[in-house]
Design an enzyme around this catalytic site. Structure first.
Site, PDB file in Angstrom:
ATOM      1  N   GLY A  69      -3.459 -11.475   4.031  1.00  0.00           N
ATOM      2  CA  GLY A  69      -2.844 -10.290   3.443  1.00  0.00           C
ATOM      3  C   GLY A  69      -1.558  -9.962   4.167  1.00  0.00           C
ATOM      4  O   GLY A  69      -1.018 -10.772   4.919  1.00  0.00           O
ATOM      5  N   CYS A  70      -1.078  -8.774   3.943  1.00  0.00           N
ATOM      6  CA  CYS A  70       0.177  -8.319   4.551  1.00  0.00           C
ATOM      7  C   CYS A  70       0.141  -8.531   6.067  1.00  0.00           C
ATOM      8  O   CYS A  70      -0.801  -8.121   6.731  1.00  0.00           O
ATOM      9  CB  CYS A  70       0.392  -6.850   4.209  1.00  0.00           C
ATOM     10  SG  CYS A  70       1.853  -6.155   4.969  1.00  0.00           S
TER      11      CYS A  70
END
Length: 161
Positions: A10-11
């Protein structure tokens, strides 16, 4: 000995903020890995994953402990997605350096699947590490600069070990 591990989940901001606090972690940097174009940027990183580069001291922690924490702070069962972030950039991936790390990662994924903590099986990919491109300065230590910034990472479970 000092080693590095490259993880996508993810981020990269949220992962960096959580990993930086672990015992044995020396340095963290965010960037891109797993794609095919030269010098990707945030605006042009097609095929790449946002990853965290973690430099750690093997006398204070281990590859397995890095994996253990990784699987505690993101959802490894969602394909190309974490929180509101969707697409290949946000996939769950472990970049390994050698067969020993690959086997260790495979074993850890098996442990996570057998734990029964997740409704679905792990979709985390294993890929041979090739190259890491450092993300732009404004992404580095983002949540240190903007403590109220967006993150989809948090402690979901305790240790698998």
């Amino acid at each position: 000995m000092i080693k590095k591990i490259y993880l996508g989940g993810g981020c990269f901001w949220g992962m960096q903020e959580l990993f930086r606090k672990l015992p044995g972690v020396i340095q963290t940097r965010v960037g891109y890995s797993g794609g095919n174009i030269e010098n990707p940027t945030y605006e042009n990183h097609e095929g790449y994953t946002e990853v965290l580069e973690i430099e750690y001291d093997t006398e204070k922690t281990s590859f397995t402990k890095m994996l253990d924490f990784f699987f505690q702070i993101h959802d490894p069962t969602t394909m190309d997605r974490q929180g509101n972030d969707q697409g290949l950039s946000y996939r769950s991936v472990i970049f390994y350096d050698n067969e020993e790390e690959k086997e260790e990662a495979e074993g850890f994924i098996d442990l996570v699947n057998k734990s029964g903590r997740w409704e679905n099986n792990v979709v985390t990919k294993l890929e041979l590490f090739k190259k890491f491109y450092l993300a732009e300065d404004y992404h580095q230590d983002y949540l240190q600069k903007y403590p109220d910034g967006y993150t989809c990472h948090f402690m979901r479970f305790g240790s698998y070990l």
